[in-house]
Design a protein around this motif. Structure first.
Motif, short mmCIF file in Angstrom:
data_model
loop_
_atom_site.label_atom_id
_atom_site.label_comp_id
_atom_site.label_asym_id
_atom_site.label_seq_id
_atom_site.Cartn_x
_atom_site.Cartn_y
_atom_site.Cartn_z
N SER A 1 0.82 -1.21 0.00
CA SER A 1 0.00 0.00 0.00
C SER A 1 0.86 1.27 0.00
O SER A 1 1.91 1.32 0.64
N THR A 2 0.38 2.26 -0.71
CA THR A 2 1.03 3.57 -0.68
C THR A 2 0.29 4.53 0.25
O THR A 2 0.75 5.65 0.46
N LEU A 3 -0.82 4.09 0.80
CA LEU A 3 -1.58 4.95 1.71
C LEU A 3 -0.79 5.22 2.98
O LEU A 3 -0.11 4.34 3.52
N LEU A 4 -0.90 6.45 3.43
CA LEU A 4 -0.33 6.91 4.69
C LEU A 4 1.19 6.91 4.74
O LEU A 4 1.79 6.90 5.82
N LEU A 5 1.83 6.97 3.56
CA LEU A 5 3.27 7.24 3.56
C LEU A 5 3.47 8.68 4.01
O LEU A 5 2.71 9.58 3.63
N LYS A 6 4.50 8.91 4.80
CA LYS A 6 4.80 10.28 5.26
C LYS A 6 5.31 11.09 4.08
O LYS A 6 6.14 10.62 3.30
N ALA A 7 4.79 12.32 3.99
CA ALA A 7 5.12 13.16 2.84
C ALA A 7 5.26 14.61 3.27
O ALA A 7 4.77 15.02 4.33
N HIS A 8 5.93 15.37 2.43
CA HIS A 8 6.05 16.81 2.61
C HIS A 8 5.54 17.47 1.34
O HIS A 8 5.90 17.09 0.23
N VAL A 9 4.68 18.46 1.53
CA VAL A 9 4.08 19.20 0.42
C VAL A 9 4.87 20.49 0.25
O VAL A 9 4.86 21.35 1.13
N ARG A 10 5.54 20.59 -0.89
CA ARG A 10 6.35 21.78 -1.18
C ARG A 10 5.60 22.62 -2.21
O ARG A 10 5.44 22.23 -3.36
N THR A 11 5.17 23.80 -1.77
CA THR A 11 4.42 24.71 -2.62
C THR A 11 5.33 25.29 -3.69
O THR A 11 6.48 25.62 -3.42
N ARG A 12 4.79 25.37 -4.91
CA ARG A 12 5.57 25.94 -6.02
C ARG A 12 4.84 27.17 -6.56
O ARG A 12 3.89 27.65 -5.95
N ALA A 13 5.27 27.66 -7.70
CA ALA A 13 4.69 28.88 -8.28
C ALA A 13 3.18 28.74 -8.45
O ALA A 13 2.65 27.64 -8.63
N VAL A 14 2.51 29.88 -8.40
CA VAL A 14 1.07 29.91 -8.61
C VAL A 14 0.76 29.24 -9.96
O VAL A 14 1.42 29.51 -10.96
N GLY A 15 -0.20 28.33 -9.95
CA GLY A 15 -0.57 27.62 -11.17
C GLY A 15 0.16 26.29 -11.36
O GLY A 15 -0.17 25.54 -12.26
N VAL A 16 1.14 26.00 -10.51
CA VAL A 16 1.90 24.75 -10.59
C VAL A 16 1.54 23.91 -9.37
O VAL A 16 1.59 24.40 -8.24
N ARG A 17 1.18 22.67 -9.61
CA ARG A 17 0.83 21.78 -8.49
C ARG A 17 2.00 21.64 -7.52
O ARG A 17 3.16 21.63 -7.93
N PRO A 18 1.69 21.49 -6.24
CA PRO A 18 2.76 21.29 -5.26
C PRO A 18 3.56 20.03 -5.56
O PRO A 18 3.04 19.06 -6.12
#
Length: 168
Positions: A117-134
């Motif tokens: 399973s890939t569910l609940l793997l620890k992750a970090h969300v790195r915000t990028r430029a407006v209009g670009v997915r994190p």
């Protein structure tokens, strides 16, 4: 010999040769269609709230393709704390969002092809430029998905994923 892959681009519908360089999930694993009728739940292409208690953002796990120089992407959902989700929303259209530190979250998309399973793997969300997915950066573990993000994949691996995910 691997099968030849042809597909229609999901953005422009133009025919493409080779396996796709991205796959995605339209919603986090906890989303149910019936929630669309609730006032405390919402699903957009970028964000999701479930019952006013669970908060998600849509981002990309990017994986280098070693023998082509391309980048393969999984479109995934990551849960965030209410505070971090609120901050994400406050800065959604602000160019300064690129300076934000990464937000901690839990992978909330089940991806096929990993044997576990890939569910609940620890992750970090790195915000990028407006209009670009994190950018979603998995914590460095021995999970096959985390290993692929760190070390890359081959075009042959993309072919395996295409065999698994494409119709026909």
């Amino acid at each position: 010999m691997p099968a030849a892959h042809h597909h229609a681009c999901s953005c422009c519908a133009e025919p493409q040769d080779g396996p796709p360089l991205s796959y995605g999930s339209p919603a986090p694993v906890g989303w149910k269609r019936r929630y669309a009728w609730r006032r405390d739940s919402e699903l957009t292409a970028d964000q999701c709230v479930v019952k006013g208690r669970h908060f998600y953002v849509h981002g990309l796990i990017e994986i280098p393709v070693l023998d082509t120089g391309d980048t393969f992407s999984w479109g995934v959902w990551v849960s965030l704390s209410e505070a971090n989700f609120g901050r994400t929303c406050d800065l959604w259209e602000d160019p300064a969002r690129e300076q934000e530190p990464p937000y901690f979250g839990w992978l909330s998309t089940e991806l096929p092809g990993y044997g576990q399973s890939t569910l609940l793997l620890k992750a970090h969300v790195r915000t990028r430029a407006v209009g670009v997915r994190p950018l979603i950066e998995l914590e460095p573990t021995d999970h096959p998905l985390a290993v692929e993000q760190r070390e890359g994949v081959t075009a042959a691996r993309l072919g395996e994923l295409a065999e698994l995910l494409l119709p026909g």
